[in-house]
Design a protein around this motif. Structure first.
Motif, PDB file in Angstrom:
ATOM      1  N   GLY A 205       0.799  -1.219   0.000  1.00 27.71           N
ATOM      2  CA  GLY A 205       0.000   0.000   0.000  1.00 27.71           C
ATOM      3  C   GLY A 205       0.828   1.264   0.000  1.00 27.71           C
ATOM      4  O   GLY A 205       2.061   1.230   0.031  1.00 27.71           O
ATOM      5  N   ARG A 206       0.126   2.385   0.028  1.00 29.27           N
ATOM      6  CA  ARG A 206       0.770   3.695  -0.031  1.00 29.27           C
ATOM      7  C   ARG A 206       1.694   3.936   1.165  1.00 29.27           C
ATOM      8  O   ARG A 206       2.766   4.517   1.023  1.00 29.27           O
ATOM      9  CB  ARG A 206      -0.311   4.782  -0.099  1.00 29.27           C
ATOM     10  CG  ARG A 206       0.243   6.193  -0.089  1.00 29.27           C
ATOM     11  CD  ARG A 206      -0.862   7.239  -0.150  1.00 29.27           C
ATOM     12  NE  ARG A 206      -0.344   8.578   0.100  1.00 29.27           N
ATOM     13  CZ  ARG A 206       0.223   9.353  -0.805  1.00 29.27           C
ATOM     14  NH1 ARG A 206       0.337   8.930  -2.041  1.00 29.27           N
ATOM     15  NH2 ARG A 206       0.671  10.564  -0.500  1.00 29.27           N
ATOM     16  N   GLU A 207       1.283   3.487   2.353  1.00 27.55           N
ATOM     17  CA  GLU A 207       2.087   3.752   3.535  1.00 27.55           C
ATOM     18  C   GLU A 207       3.445   3.059   3.456  1.00 27.55           C
ATOM     19  O   GLU A 207       4.476   3.641   3.783  1.00 27.55           O
ATOM     20  CB  GLU A 207       1.338   3.304   4.793  1.00 27.55           C
ATOM     21  CG  GLU A 207       2.029   3.689   6.097  1.00 27.55           C
ATOM     22  CD  GLU A 207       2.239   5.187   6.242  1.00 27.55           C
ATOM     23  OE1 GLU A 207       3.280   5.580   6.818  1.00 27.55           O
ATOM     24  OE2 GLU A 207       1.381   5.973   5.771  1.00 27.55           O
ATOM     25  N   GLU A 208       3.458   1.817   2.977  1.00 26.89           N
ATOM     26  CA  GLU A 208       4.730   1.104   2.827  1.00 26.89           C
ATOM     27  C   GLU A 208       5.582   1.737   1.736  1.00 26.89           C
ATOM     28  O   GLU A 208       6.811   1.852   1.875  1.00 26.89           O
ATOM     29  CB  GLU A 208       4.480  -0.373   2.516  1.00 26.89           C
ATOM     30  CG  GLU A 208       5.748  -1.212   2.563  1.00 26.89           C
ATOM     31  CD  GLU A 208       5.476  -2.706   2.526  1.00 26.89           C
ATOM     32  OE1 GLU A 208       6.451  -3.471   2.386  1.00 26.89           O
ATOM     33  OE2 GLU A 208       4.298  -3.115   2.636  1.00 26.89           O
ATOM     34  N   LEU A 209       4.950   2.178   0.655  1.00 28.43           N
ATOM     35  CA  LEU A 209       5.685   2.856  -0.405  1.00 28.43           C
ATOM     36  C   LEU A 209       6.293   4.160   0.108  1.00 28.43           C
ATOM     37  O   LEU A 209       7.475   4.454  -0.146  1.00 28.43           O
ATOM     38  CB  LEU A 209       4.767   3.137  -1.599  1.00 28.43           C
ATOM     39  CG  LEU A 209       5.402   3.901  -2.763  1.00 28.43           C
ATOM     40  CD1 LEU A 209       6.514   3.096  -3.413  1.00 28.43           C
ATOM     41  CD2 LEU A 209       4.345   4.276  -3.807  1.00 28.43           C
ATOM     42  N   LEU A 210       5.510   4.942   0.845  1.00 33.61           N
ATOM     43  CA  LEU A 210       6.010   6.216   1.359  1.00 33.61           C
ATOM     44  C   LEU A 210       7.158   5.992   2.342  1.00 33.61           C
ATOM     45  O   LEU A 210       8.139   6.760   2.347  1.00 33.61           O
ATOM     46  CB  LEU A 210       4.880   7.002   2.021  1.00 33.61           C
ATOM     47  CG  LEU A 210       5.253   8.390   2.581  1.00 33.61           C
ATOM     48  CD1 LEU A 210       5.847   9.284   1.495  1.00 33.61           C
ATOM     49  CD2 LEU A 210       4.019   9.040   3.209  1.00 33.61           C
ATOM     50  N   GLU A 211       7.067   4.961   3.153  1.00 34.30           N
ATOM     51  CA  GLU A 211       8.150   4.659   4.092  1.00 34.30           C
ATOM     52  C   GLU A 211       9.436   4.332   3.347  1.00 34.30           C
ATOM     53  O   GLU A 211      10.529   4.773   3.718  1.00 34.30           O
ATOM     54  CB  GLU A 211       7.748   3.494   4.996  1.00 34.30           C
ATOM     55  CG  GLU A 211       8.742   3.202   6.105  1.00 34.30           C
ATOM     56  CD  GLU A 211       8.919   4.355   7.074  1.00 34.30           C
ATOM     57  OE1 GLU A 211      10.044   4.503   7.618  1.00 34.30           O
ATOM     58  OE2 GLU A 211       7.962   5.138   7.279  1.00 34.30           O
ATOM     59  N   SER A 212       9.310   3.556   2.271  1.00 35.71           N
ATOM     60  CA  SER A 212      10.470   3.209   1.445  1.00 35.71           C
ATOM     61  C   SER A 212      11.081   4.457   0.808  1.00 35.71           C
ATOM     62  O   SER A 212      12.303   4.657   0.847  1.00 35.71           O
ATOM     63  CB  SER A 212      10.047   2.216   0.361  1.00 35.71           C
ATOM     64  OG  SER A 212      11.045   2.073  -0.624  1.00 35.71           O
ATOM     65  N   GLU A 213      10.229   5.297   0.215  1.00 37.94           N
ATOM     66  CA  GLU A 213      10.734   6.502  -0.442  1.00 37.94           C
ATOM     67  C   GLU A 213      11.394   7.437   0.573  1.00 37.94           C
ATOM     68  O   GLU A 213      12.435   8.055   0.295  1.00 37.94           O
ATOM     69  CB  GLU A 213       9.598   7.225  -1.166  1.00 37.94           C
ATOM     70  CG  GLU A 213       8.924   6.412  -2.269  1.00 37.94           C
ATOM     71  CD  GLU A 213       9.819   6.145  -3.470  1.00 37.94           C
ATOM     72  OE1 GLU A 213      10.769   6.908  -3.701  1.00 37.94           O
ATOM     73  OE2 GLU A 213       9.568   5.154  -4.182  1.00 37.94           O
ATOM     74  N   SER A 214      10.816   7.549   1.763  1.00 36.89           N
ATOM     75  CA  SER A 214      11.369   8.429   2.794  1.00 36.89           C
ATOM     76  C   SER A 214      12.719   7.928   3.296  1.00 36.89           C
ATOM     77  O   SER A 214      13.577   8.726   3.686  1.00 36.89           O
ATOM     78  CB  SER A 214      10.397   8.542   3.975  1.00 36.89           C
ATOM     79  OG  SER A 214       9.172   9.096   3.574  1.00 36.89           O
ATOM     80  N   ALA A 215      12.903   6.616   3.311  1.00 33.43           N
ATOM     81  CA  ALA A 215      14.186   6.057   3.715  1.00 33.43           C
ATOM     82  C   ALA A 215      15.250   6.247   2.630  1.00 33.43           C
ATOM     83  O   ALA A 215      16.450   6.225   2.913  1.00 33.43           O
ATOM     84  CB  ALA A 215      14.034   4.574   4.036  1.00 33.43           C
ATOM     85  N   SER A 216      14.804   6.431   1.394  1.00 31.74           N
ATOM     86  CA  SER A 216      15.736   6.673   0.286  1.00 31.74           C
ATOM     87  C   SER A 216      16.137   8.140   0.219  1.00 31.74           C
ATOM     88  O   SER A 216      17.320   8.475   0.103  1.00 31.74           O
ATOM     89  CB  SER A 216      15.090   6.262  -1.039  1.00 31.74           C
ATOM     90  OG  SER A 216      14.777   4.901  -1.051  1.00 31.74           O
ATOM     91  N   TYR A 217      15.139   9.014   0.282  1.00 35.42           N
ATOM     92  CA  TYR A 217      15.360  10.459   0.167  1.00 35.42           C
ATOM     93  C   TYR A 217      15.144  11.050   1.554  1.00 35.42           C
ATOM     94  O   TYR A 217      14.040  11.399   1.929  1.00 35.42           O
ATOM     95  CB  TYR A 217      14.380  11.053  -0.853  1.00 35.42           C
ATOM     96  CG  TYR A 217      14.372  10.296  -2.163  1.00 35.42           C
ATOM     97  CD1 TYR A 217      15.529  10.191  -2.931  1.00 35.42           C
ATOM     98  CD2 TYR A 217      13.228   9.646  -2.615  1.00 35.42           C
ATOM     99  CE1 TYR A 217      15.542   9.477  -4.117  1.00 35.42           C
ATOM    100  CE2 TYR A 217      13.234   8.928  -3.800  1.00 35.42           C
ATOM    101  CZ  TYR A 217      14.392   8.847  -4.550  1.00 35.42           C
ATOM    102  OH  TYR A 217      14.415   8.134  -5.719  1.00 35.42           O
ATOM    103  N   HIS A 218      16.225  11.159   2.315  1.00 35.71           N
ATOM    104  CA  HIS A 218      16.088  11.327   3.758  1.00 35.71           C
ATOM    105  C   HIS A 218      16.814  12.544   4.324  1.00 35.71           C
ATOM    106  O   HIS A 218      16.746  12.777   5.543  1.00 35.71           O
ATOM    107  CB  HIS A 218      16.624  10.072   4.459  1.00 35.71           C
ATOM    108  CG  HIS A 218      18.083   9.815   4.167  1.00 35.71           C
ATOM    109  ND1 HIS A 218      19.089  10.336   4.919  1.00 35.71           N
ATOM    110  CD2 HIS A 218      18.668   9.117   3.155  1.00 35.71           C
ATOM    111  CE1 HIS A 218      20.257   9.965   4.408  1.00 35.71           C
ATOM    112  NE2 HIS A 218      20.022   9.228   3.326  1.00 35.71           N
TER     113      HIS A 218
END
Length: 609
Positions: A205-218
């Motif tokens: 879902g969106r929450e898991e995707l956002l967590e991944s993106e936030s860990a990449s661009y941090h």
């Protein structure tokens, strides 16, 4: 000195001959700029008083005109992670300038658009033309005739090309580009890609995707994959427009601060009143442009530079085309694997030897012009040294003798690929670029029926409906500079990757752009002429057999010639009216072909000349 490779020499000579008249006009232009008006000594008292009215303790020095005044052109904003550090640079630059008896002023700001924010949205249709807007803004900043040198604060996708295009109009000024560096490494890029594909399939879902993106661009700094922003930094190094080794030092470090300080001191030392005058317009010559192309190919850099490099060259009176890039690609081996072409990011690339290794190895094998005018003290060999601090003093090590990690960097004798992976495709659909460095050789030729779309949202809808679960050439047209500003179609990367992973033969054909972060799916991009205005891609219909072949360099619709000739062009979709797109109507109407740089301002300038 190592003898230059015959193909490098041949292409350089061809570019120089092709460009002779335009280059001569350009050099005459910047000579007049220095001597006939765009300098402080020719300002009337009222003009000059306006220029230093708010300069505080620097006012007496600026008033006398006895020392260099450095114009700072900044792309600072604190939404764009790579540009957030620039907020504090002007004050530090002013302090460093005073250390050598010079002064500095912020000459102007330029817009700094984040493609990462606008990808797949209407705002992306402003992205490419933001480059030309930046060039115009840079020219406005430097037009005040208050400056004898310049520092360009910019790092990301369209920003560095725009700054360079604008600064070249004032090419009599010595100019140094000052990067801010990449953010520290976060979530591994392959893991980020995996989560994106799972999201495209509806498995997370969106929450898991956002967590991944936030860990990449941090944090502050450029994104750590080798996309357009970091390719910009590679190019500034190999063109000799940075302090040596400045490209990939992280923000907020002492070494980063000292490299910025050194850039200020150096630009003050290469002004026209001294004996080491190094104007930007002389640094950016035919050899420097070829060096930029070689660096692009040797490192597997962003395809966006197949558009930006011709535009930069034209701003200096030089003409380079995709045939030049393709011929260079055949002899320049791929020496780096940085995500998305490999598993590791730019921080790992830098730690393994980075630009110092790349430049040293290319020079040692005759694949770069060493005898170029750089902003450093010697020639391009200076850029084969890695900066470091010793007792808080900035120093440069000797060139590396071997890469630190052969999974990231290789020598010319054992490259990742014998060619640079930038292939020109041509045929009855026009001319385009295909980047093969991240594409498995088994997919260099794709022949399949076409499915034709007018925007990427239509592609996404067809993917979700299961309509693309087959061998398919996905055609996305009306994406060129005149149609809608040529947005990147980065949103298509995950779904096309999913189709390919299912075992289907998949390729993309478009008159638009793909991101510098695009990777494993074959993509024939920047197709020219574009659909709007009569490009052959406008004749394609669903079900037409299309052949994309990087081996033979062909892109063809396998349609009966009589049928093909009789076909009418498809109608362009009605333009949307949102996100400021309408303000750029003049740019769209006057833009050049992608191969010429897709620039409306250069097209107009050439017409006037």
């Amino acid at each position: 000195m190592t003898e230059l490779h015959p193909m490098i020499a041949k292409v350089t000579q061809r570019i120089a001959l092709r460009s002779a008249a335009g280059r001569r006009r350009y050099l005459d232009l910047i000579e007049r700029g220095r001597d006939a008006g765009t300098n402080r000594q020719n300002l009337a008292c009222g003009n000059l008083a306006h220029g230093f009215a708010a300069s505080g303790e620097d006012k007496p020095v600026i008033r006398t005109g006895a020392a260099m005044n450095i114009g700072i052109v900044t792309a600072y904003n604190d939404m764009l992670s790579a540009h957030q550090p620039y907020g504090r640079y002007p004050e530090a630059i002013k302090l460093a300038a005073r250390e050598v008896g010079a002064t500095a002023q912020v000459a102007g700001g330029v817009p700094a658009m984040c493609d990462g924010v606008t990808q797949g949205l209407a705002g992306m249709e402003l992205s490419l033309f933001s480059r030309d807007t930046i060039a115009l803004s840079t020219a406005v900043a430097l037009s005040h005739a208050m400056f004898e040198g310049a520092l360009m604060l910019g790092i990301c996708d369209k920003i560095v090309p725009g700054l360079l295009m604008g600064a070249l109009r004032f090419g009599h000024l010595p100019t140094i580009f000052v990067p801010s560096g990449p953010m520290p490494s976060g979530l591994a890029n392959k893991e980020k890609q995996r989560i994106r594909q799972l999201y495209a399939q509806g498995k997370v879902g969106r929450e898991e995707l956002l967590e991944s993106e936030s860990a990449s661009y941090h944090g502050a700094g450029t994104c750590t994959f080798y996309g357009t922003a970091n390719t910009n930094q590679m190019m500034m190094e190999v063109m000799g427009l940075h302090m040596p080794g400045a490209a990939f030092v992280n923000p907020g470090t002492k070494l980063r601060s000292e490299l910025t300080r050194a850039a200020v001191h150096r630009v003050a030392a290469i002004g026209w009143d001294g004996d080491d005058y190094r104007p930007l317009g002389h640094c950016v010559d035919e050899k420097a442009i070829v060096n930029a192309a070689v660096g692009l190919l040797a490192t597997g850099g962003s395809t966006n530079h197949a558009i930006h490099l011709p535009a930069i060259a034209r701003a200096a009176g030089i003409i380079i085309d995709w045939t030049d890039l393709a011929e260079l690609s055949r002899v320049v081996p791929l020496l780096a694997r940085v995500y998305p072409n490999g598993a590791d990011d730019v921080n790992a690339f830098h730690a393994a030897g980075g630009m110092a290794w790349i430049i040293t190895e290319l020079l040692g094998n005759g694949l770069l012009h060493r005898d170029v005018l750089t902003v450093a003290r010697a020639d391009l060999i200076d850029y084969g040294r890695m900066p470091r601090l010793e007792n808080d003093a900035l120093m440069w090590d000797e060139p590396p003798t071997a890469p630190g990690d052969d999974a990231i960097l290789r020598p010319v004798s054992n490259p990742f690929s014998p060619d640079g992976g930038m292939t020109l495709l041509a045929g009855n659909l026009g001319r385009c670029i295909m980047k093969t460095s991240a594409v498995d050789a088994s997919r260099h030729t794709i022949e399949a029926p076409a499915r034709v779309f007018s925007d990427q949202d239509q592609v996404m809808a067809a993917f979700k409906a299961g309509e693309l679960d087959r061998d398919v050439i996905v055609v996305v047209r009306f994406q060129g500079p005149r149609a809608n500003g040529m947005p990147e179609l980065h949103k298509l990367t995950p779904p096309l990757g999913v189709l390919q992973d299912k075992g289907f033969k998949v390729a993309l054909v478009t008159d638009g752009r793909m991101s510098g972060a695009s990777g494993k799916v074959p993509a024939a991009i920047h197709l020219s002429p574009e659909a709007l205005g009569g490009g052959p891609i406008g004749k394609l219909r669903d079900g037409d057999l299309v052949r994309v072949c990087a081996v033979t360099g062909t892109l063809e619709a396998l349609v009966d010639p009589a049928d093909w000739d009789a076909r009418e062009q498809a109608l362009a979709p009605p333009p949307p009216f949102d996100t400021g797109r309408e303000l750029f109507a003049l740019f769209r109407q006057h833009s050049d072909l992608a191969e010429a740089g897709a620039s409306p301002i250069l097209a107009a300038m050439d017409a006037e000349a």
